[in-house]
Design a protein around this motif. Structure first.
Motif, short mmCIF file in Angstrom:
data_model
loop_
_atom_site.label_atom_id
_atom_site.label_comp_id
_atom_site.label_asym_id
_atom_site.label_seq_id
_atom_site.Cartn_x
_atom_site.Cartn_y
_atom_site.Cartn_z
N THR A 92 0.77 -4.34 2.64
CA THR A 92 0.91 -5.31 1.56
C THR A 92 2.19 -6.11 1.82
N THR A 127 -6.59 -7.49 -1.31
CA THR A 127 -7.33 -7.47 -2.57
C THR A 127 -7.70 -8.89 -3.01
N ASN A 181 -2.66 -6.20 -7.65
CA ASN A 181 -3.39 -5.54 -6.56
C ASN A 181 -3.45 -4.03 -6.78
P1 IMP Z 1 -2.72 -7.09 -0.70
O1 IMP Z 1 -1.71 -6.21 -1.36
O2 IMP Z 1 -3.79 -7.56 -1.66
O3 IMP Z 1 -2.11 -8.21 0.07
O4 IMP Z 1 -3.53 -6.20 0.38
C1 IMP Z 1 -2.91 -5.70 1.55
C2 IMP Z 1 -3.39 -4.29 1.87
O5 IMP Z 1 -2.92 -3.40 0.86
C3 IMP Z 1 -4.91 -4.12 1.88
O6 IMP Z 1 -5.25 -3.16 2.87
C4 IMP Z 1 -5.22 -3.57 0.49
O7 IMP Z 1 -6.43 -2.83 0.48
C5 IMP Z 1 -4.01 -2.68 0.31
N1 IMP Z 1 -3.70 -2.44 -1.11
C6 IMP Z 1 -3.13 -3.29 -1.99
N2 IMP Z 1 -2.96 -2.71 -3.18
C7 IMP Z 1 -3.40 -1.46 -3.08
C8 IMP Z 1 -3.45 -0.33 -3.97
O8 IMP Z 1 -3.02 -0.38 -5.13
N3 IMP Z 1 -3.97 0.81 -3.46
C9 IMP Z 1 -4.40 0.91 -2.17
N4 IMP Z 1 -4.38 -0.10 -1.30
C10 IMP Z 1 -3.87 -1.27 -1.75
#
Ligand code: IMP
Length: 401
Positions: free
Chosen positions: A228, A129, A38
């Protein structure tokens, strides 16, 4: 003591990749300790642009060793793809340069499917993501994860897959075959990371622990539930690798000179006007991983003061100061009353800072902005980034280790 952790003090995308790359110059080993693919790190090195998601930033320097710790969730197919991509850009990657912790949980296809189907159900949208990160961490806590070392033992792997298949309802036989096809490609990198990193620390090596995402996305301290699924704070460098916290004394907090956020959730200083658009355009604020536009706003000192505190930040790396160059006046959020920001206004410097390498060469008003941030956040700025290239940097301290 020679170890250092780099974390983001906002919502990620603060420019960690460039700073880690810079610090990697003085380091022997670079370690990822949480998150997965991510994350998105863009490295600009001479005429080459490297886009990394899972590999530690140090991978692009061939004299460095890189490590993926147990705090990461690892999609084996994505890792192999990324290795091939970086290799195709002329970088050698082999088991002498990359080690993966035995106890790293894997992201498997059912995690990705679940993440994406949840996101499509509009009432639960987080703006993830879509890469299976959350469901993979849930399975780790639920004791149904498949770990990297399970690939070593077909019977054990089959038993572990059975547990997961019963819970997630998928065909375990197909997945077993797919995993057996790639297992040797992955297993060649798998090793005893905790023991090895502690031995390297004993030997006085410099280790950089490279955080992903940002403190405001931390599952405990972030803007829950819009976060996250891992701990993104500096303390996780210890849990996510097996190197005790008291052996990682230095914490660099990467901090953008304004604020951005991708995905859903509150953002106190968000701008919906021309200035927001200006920051977005000049700062090229598009997500590395998903290509989504990042939301932009003023610097939030109340937020960064708190994240510096909970991370134990020992020095701030302030990035993208040049994005503010053309603004006539610049606001800093100094208080937050029921979600409404209270601003202090500073005059802009209205001249280019791009590529400046000496603090004394910065316009006086840019210095005043930086010094105000230091006072409000109660931390010293030790690095200032004035452009995407490695040498577009002001180093205010020679040795950060
Ligand atoms: P997840 O990590 O894919 O579960 O996403 C959860 C939240 O974290 C969402 O709002 C994503 O846009 C954010 N996010 C995840 N990885 C990143 C990163 O590397 N940079 C910025 N936002 C992130």
């Amino acid at each position: 003591m020679t170890n250092l952790v780099v974390i983001g003090t906002q919502w990620g995308d603060e420019g960690k990749g460039k700073v880690v790359d810079l610090l990697a110059e003085q380091a022997d080993i670079i370690v990822r300790f949480q998150g997965g693919h991510n994350a998105g790190h863009t490295l600009v090195i001479e005429d080459k642009v490297f886009k990394l998601s899972l590999l530690p930033s140090g991978i692009v320097r061939e004299d460095k060793i890189t490590v993926i710790g147990n705090g990461v969730v690892l999609d084996p197919w994505e890792l192999l793809k990324e290795i091939e991509l970086v290799k195709s850009q002329g970088v050698n990657i082999d088991p002498t340069r990359l080690m993966i912790a035995e106890n790293t949980p894997l992201i498997l296809p059912y995690h990705k499917a679940l993440d994406q189907s949840r996101e499509q159900a509009t009432d639960t949208k987080i703006g993830t993501t879509g890469r299976g990160i959350g469901p993979a961490y849930e399975d780790k806590a639920g004791r149904r994860a498949i770990k990297a070392s399970d690939l070593n033992d077909t019977r054990l792997l089959n038993d572990r897959l059975k547990v997961a298949a019963e819970y997630h309802d998928f065909d375990q036989r197909d997945l077993l075959v797919e995993l057996l096809e790639i297992r040797h490609d992955i297993l060649q990198y798998v090793g005893p990371v905790a023991e090895w990193l502690n031995a390297q620390t004993d030997a006085g090596k410099n280790i950089v622990f490279e955080g992903a995402q940002g403190s405001m996305l931390d599952v405990d301290f972030g803007t829950y539930p819009y976060v996250t699924s891992s701990n993104t704070l500096a303390g996780m460098a210890s849990i996510g690798t097996g190197v005790p916290h008291n052996r990682i004394p230095n914490v660099i907090g990467i901090t953008k000179a304004y604020t951005t956020r991708v995905g859903e959730g509150p953002m106190t200083t968000e701008l919906f006007d021309d200035i927001g658009n200006h920051l977005s355009t000049v700062g090229k604020e598009k997500g590395t991983v998903t290509g989504r536009d990042r939301r932009c706003g003023w610097f939030d000192a109340t937020q960064v003061r708190k994240t510096c505190m909970i991370n134990g930040v020992t020095g701030i790396a302030l990035t993208k100061i040049d994005v503010l160059d053309e603004l006539k006046s610049i606001k800093i959020c100094i208080d937050n009353v029921d979600g409404i920001p209270v601003y202090e206004e500073l005059p802009g410097w209205c001249t280019s800072t791009i590529g400046i390498t000496e603090y004394a060469d910065l316009p006086r008003l840019a210095q005043a902005y930086i010094e105000r941030i230091e006072i409000l956040c109660q931390r010293q700025v030790v690095i200032i980034s004035t452009g995407p290239e490695r040498d577009q940097t002001i180093l205010l301290k020679d040795n950060l280790f």
